[in-house]
Design a protein around this motif. Structure first.
Motif, PDB file in Angstrom:
ATOM      1  N   TRP A   1      57.964  -2.552  40.724  1.00 52.07           N
ATOM      2  CA  TRP A   1      57.305  -1.274  41.001  1.00 52.07           C
ATOM      3  C   TRP A   1      57.845  -0.132  40.159  1.00 52.07           C
ATOM      4  O   TRP A   1      57.089   0.765  39.776  1.00 52.07           O
ATOM      5  N   TYR A   2      59.131  -0.150  39.880  1.00 50.55           N
ATOM      6  CA  TYR A   2      59.758   0.964  39.172  1.00 50.55           C
ATOM      7  C   TYR A   2      59.578   0.882  37.656  1.00 50.55           C
ATOM      8  O   TYR A   2      60.146   1.691  36.915  1.00 50.55           O
ATOM      9  N   ASN A   3      58.779  -0.082  37.209  1.00 56.87           N
ATOM     10  CA  ASN A   3      58.405  -0.161  35.793  1.00 56.87           C
ATOM     11  C   ASN A   3      56.893  -0.143  35.597  1.00 56.87           C
ATOM     12  O   ASN A   3      56.421  -0.347  34.484  1.00 56.87           O
ATOM     13  N   GLU A   4      56.152   0.091  36.668  1.00 62.53           N
ATOM     14  CA  GLU A   4      54.692   0.064  36.618  1.00 62.53           C
ATOM     15  C   GLU A   4      54.126   1.431  37.013  1.00 62.53           C
ATOM     16  O   GLU A   4      53.983   1.730  38.206  1.00 62.53           O
ATOM     17  N   PRO A   5      53.812   2.289  36.036  1.00 64.68           N
ATOM     18  CA  PRO A   5      53.351   3.647  36.356  1.00 64.68           C
ATOM     19  C   PRO A   5      52.042   3.696  37.148  1.00 64.68           C
ATOM     20  O   PRO A   5      51.816   4.644  37.895  1.00 64.68           O
ATOM     21  N   LYS A   6      51.167   2.685  36.984  1.00 66.06           N
ATOM     22  CA  LYS A   6      49.831   2.760  37.568  1.00 66.06           C
ATOM     23  C   LYS A   6      49.839   2.788  39.093  1.00 66.06           C
ATOM     24  O   LYS A   6      48.876   3.255  39.705  1.00 66.06           O
ATOM     25  N   TYR A   7      50.898   2.306  39.717  1.00 65.02           N
ATOM     26  CA  TYR A   7      50.935   2.272  41.177  1.00 65.02           C
ATOM     27  C   TYR A   7      51.430   3.586  41.790  1.00 65.02           C
ATOM     28  O   TYR A   7      51.195   3.849  42.971  1.00 65.02           O
ATOM     29  N   TRP A   8      52.110   4.411  41.011  1.00 63.77           N
ATOM     30  CA  TRP A   8      52.832   5.532  41.594  1.00 63.77           C
ATOM     31  C   TRP A   8      51.982   6.706  42.046  1.00 63.77           C
ATOM     32  O   TRP A   8      52.390   7.438  42.960  1.00 63.77           O
ATOM     33  N   PRO A   9      50.815   6.959  41.484  1.00 62.52           N
ATOM     34  CA  PRO A   9      49.970   7.995  42.104  1.00 62.52           C
ATOM     35  C   PRO A   9      49.662   7.689  43.572  1.00 62.52           C
ATOM     36  O   PRO A   9      49.634   8.602  44.409  1.00 62.52           O
ATOM     37  N   TYR A  10      49.462   6.426  43.894  1.00 65.67           N
ATOM     38  CA  TYR A  10      49.168   6.048  45.275  1.00 65.67           C
ATOM     39  C   TYR A  10      50.437   6.087  46.130  1.00 65.67           C
ATOM     40  O   TYR A  10      50.410   6.529  47.284  1.00 65.67           O
ATOM     41  N   ILE A  11      51.555   5.623  45.564  1.00 70.60           N
ATOM     42  CA  ILE A  11      52.810   5.597  46.313  1.00 70.60           C
ATOM     43  C   ILE A  11      53.262   7.021  46.643  1.00 70.60           C
ATOM     44  O   ILE A  11      53.609   7.332  47.794  1.00 70.60           O
ATOM     45  N   LEU A  12      53.251   7.908  45.656  1.00 69.69           N
ATOM     46  CA  LEU A  12      53.708   9.277  45.876  1.00 69.69           C
ATOM     47  C   LEU A  12      52.800  10.022  46.844  1.00 69.69           C
ATOM     48  O   LEU A  12      53.268  10.796  47.686  1.00 69.69           O
ATOM     49  N   THR A  13      51.495   9.783  46.721  1.00 68.88           N
ATOM     50  CA  THR A  13      50.557  10.428  47.652  1.00 68.88           C
ATOM     51  C   THR A  13      50.793   9.943  49.071  1.00 68.88           C
ATOM     52  O   THR A  13      50.806  10.742  50.026  1.00 68.88           O
ATOM     53  N   LEU A  14      50.997   8.646  49.233  1.00 66.99           N
ATOM     54  CA  LEU A  14      51.251   8.082  50.563  1.00 66.99           C
ATOM     55  C   LEU A  14      52.547   8.633  51.153  1.00 66.99           C
ATOM     56  O   LEU A  14      52.594   9.013  52.333  1.00 66.99           O
ATOM     57  N   VAL A  15      53.611   8.694  50.343  1.00 65.97           N
ATOM     58  CA  VAL A  15      54.895   9.220  50.824  1.00 65.97           C
ATOM     59  C   VAL A  15      54.754  10.683  51.222  1.00 65.97           C
ATOM     60  O   VAL A  15      55.275  11.110  52.265  1.00 65.97           O
ATOM     61  N   HIS A  16      54.061  11.466  50.395  1.00 66.92           N
ATOM     62  CA  HIS A  16      53.869  12.896  50.699  1.00 66.92           C
ATOM     63  C   HIS A  16      53.115  13.081  52.016  1.00 66.92           C
ATOM     64  O   HIS A  16      53.508  13.916  52.850  1.00 66.92           O
ATOM     65  N   LEU A  17      52.058  12.332  52.203  1.00 69.28           N
ATOM     66  CA  LEU A  17      51.264  12.469  53.430  1.00 69.28           C
ATOM     67  C   LEU A  17      52.063  12.007  54.646  1.00 69.28           C
ATOM     68  O   LEU A  17      52.008  12.632  55.706  1.00 69.28           O
TER      69      LEU A  17
END
Length: 289
Positions: free
Chosen positions: A139-155
Motif C-alpha cells: 500500500w505504501y508504494n501504490e499512490p492510486k489507492y491513497w485518495p480513497y484511504i485518506l478520504t476514508l480516514v478523514h471522514l
C-alpha cells in the motif's frame, strides 16, 4: 482583560506578516533575511515552472472538495440518525463512540492505518485479501489507492465531531412540525426530506461556505503522518502544507517554501473574503424573510 488575547493575536498572527518578504528574496543566512538579495518573483517563477505547483494545487483542491461534500453529507446523516434514538442513555453512548476518533492523535491514527495496511503484518494483507484470493498489496508504494484511504480516514476521524452542529440544529426544530406531518400521514423519510433537511439547510450552507473559504488549507497530519511520508506516494498525497514543510526541512529552500506558503495564503485569503460576502448576503436575505 482583553490584553492577553490581543497580545497573542498580534504576536501569532500579525508579526509573522513581515516574513512574507522572504518569498521575494534569495535568502543568505550570512547576510540575514533583510540583507539578502531581492529577487522579486523569481521564487514564484521557479515554483510554477515545475510540476509541483500543479500537483499540490490539484491535490489540495480535490481532497478538500471531497472532504467538504462527503463530510457534510455524512455528518448530516449521522446527526439525523442520532436524533432518531429516543433512549437518552443509548444516544449519549453512540455520540461518545462516534466522537472518539476525533480525540485520537493523528500520530496514533497513522499507526492504526499502518497496522491495517502493513505489507508484512497488516490486517488487510494477512486477513481480508486472502479471503478473496487476492495477492498482498504494498500500500505504501501504490499512490492510486491513497485518495480513497485518506478520504476514508478523514471522514472516520472528523464526521462524529462535525455532526454535533447539525444535531444541535435538528434538536432546535419545533416538534410541532413533525406532529403535524405525522397527522397528515407523512412517513419518516418524508419528514426528513420536507422538514429536517430544509430547516437545517442554512447551517449546511454556512459550514459549506466556511469550508470553501479554507479549501487551500489542508490537515497537515493527515497528509504527512498517515502516508508515513512515503516518497512513492507524493503524487497523490502531497498538498501545499506538506510541500512547504518538505521544501523547508529537506531541501532547505526557504525562499521557494515561502513563495508556496504566500501563494496558499493569498488564494485562501481571497476565498475567505468571497465566502464572507456570500454568507453576509445569505444572512441579509434570511433576515428579510
Amino acid at each position: 482583560m482583553m490584553l492577553p488575547g490581543l497580545a497573542y493575536l498580534v504576536i501569532n498572527n500579525y508579526l509573522p506578516l513581515f516574513g512574507l518578504a522572504i518569498a521575494f528574496k534569495d535568502v543568505n543566512y550570512a547576510k540575514g533575511i533583510w540583507g539578502s538579495d531581492w529577487v522579486g518573483l523569481q521564487n514564484f517563477e521557479y515554483l510554477f515552472k515545475t510540476d509541483d505547483a500543479y500537483i499540490i494545487t490539484r491535490n489540495t483542491l480535490l481532497y478538500n472538495g471531497a472532504f467538504i461534500v462527503l463530510g457534510l453529507a455524512i455528518a448530516v446523516g449521522i446527526a439525523i440518525l442520532l436524533n432518531e434514538i429516543k433512549n437518552r442513555i443509548a444516544s449519549r453512548l453512540y455520540q461518545s463512540v462516534i466522537i472518539l476518533p476525533f480525540l485520537i492523535s493523528i500520530i496514533l491514527v497513522s499507526y492504526l492505518v499502518y497496522a491495517m495496511l502493513s505489507m508484512d503484518t497488516g490486517f488487510v494483507n494477512k486477513t481480508l485479501l486472502p479471503l478473496f484470493g487476492l495477492e498482498p498489496i504494498n500500500w505504501y508504494n501504490e499512490p492510486k489507492y491513497w485518495p480513497y484511504i485518506l478520504t476514508l480516514v478523514h471522514l472516520w476521524k472528523g464526521a462524529g465531531y462535525s455532526c454535533i452542529v447539525f444535531l444541535a440544529a435538528i434538536i432546535a426544530i419545533d416538534p410541532e412540525y413533525y406532529e403535524a406531518a405525522r397527522l397528515d400521514g407523512a412517513s419518516k423519510w418524508m419528514q426528513i426530506r420536507r422538514i429536517t433537511i430544509p430547516m437545517i439547510t442554512p447551517v449546511i450552507v454556512m459550514l459549506a461556505l466556511l469550508g470553501i473559504g479554507r479549501i487551500f488549507y489542508s490537515d497537515f497530519g493527515l497528509f504527512y503522518q498517515v502516508p508515513m511520508n512515503s516518497g512513492a506516494l507524493f503524487e497523490t498525497t502531497n498538498v501545499i502544507d506538506t510541500y512547504v514543510f518538505r521544501g523547508l526541512l529537506q531541501l532547505g529552500d526557504i525562499g521557494m517554501s515561502s513563495a508556496a506558503g504566500f501563494y496558499q495564503s493569498f488564494v485562501g485569503f481571497a476565498l475567505v473574503l468571497v465566502s464572507n460576502l456570500i454568507v453576509r448576503k445569505i444572512n441579509k436575505e434570511n433576515a428579510l424573510f
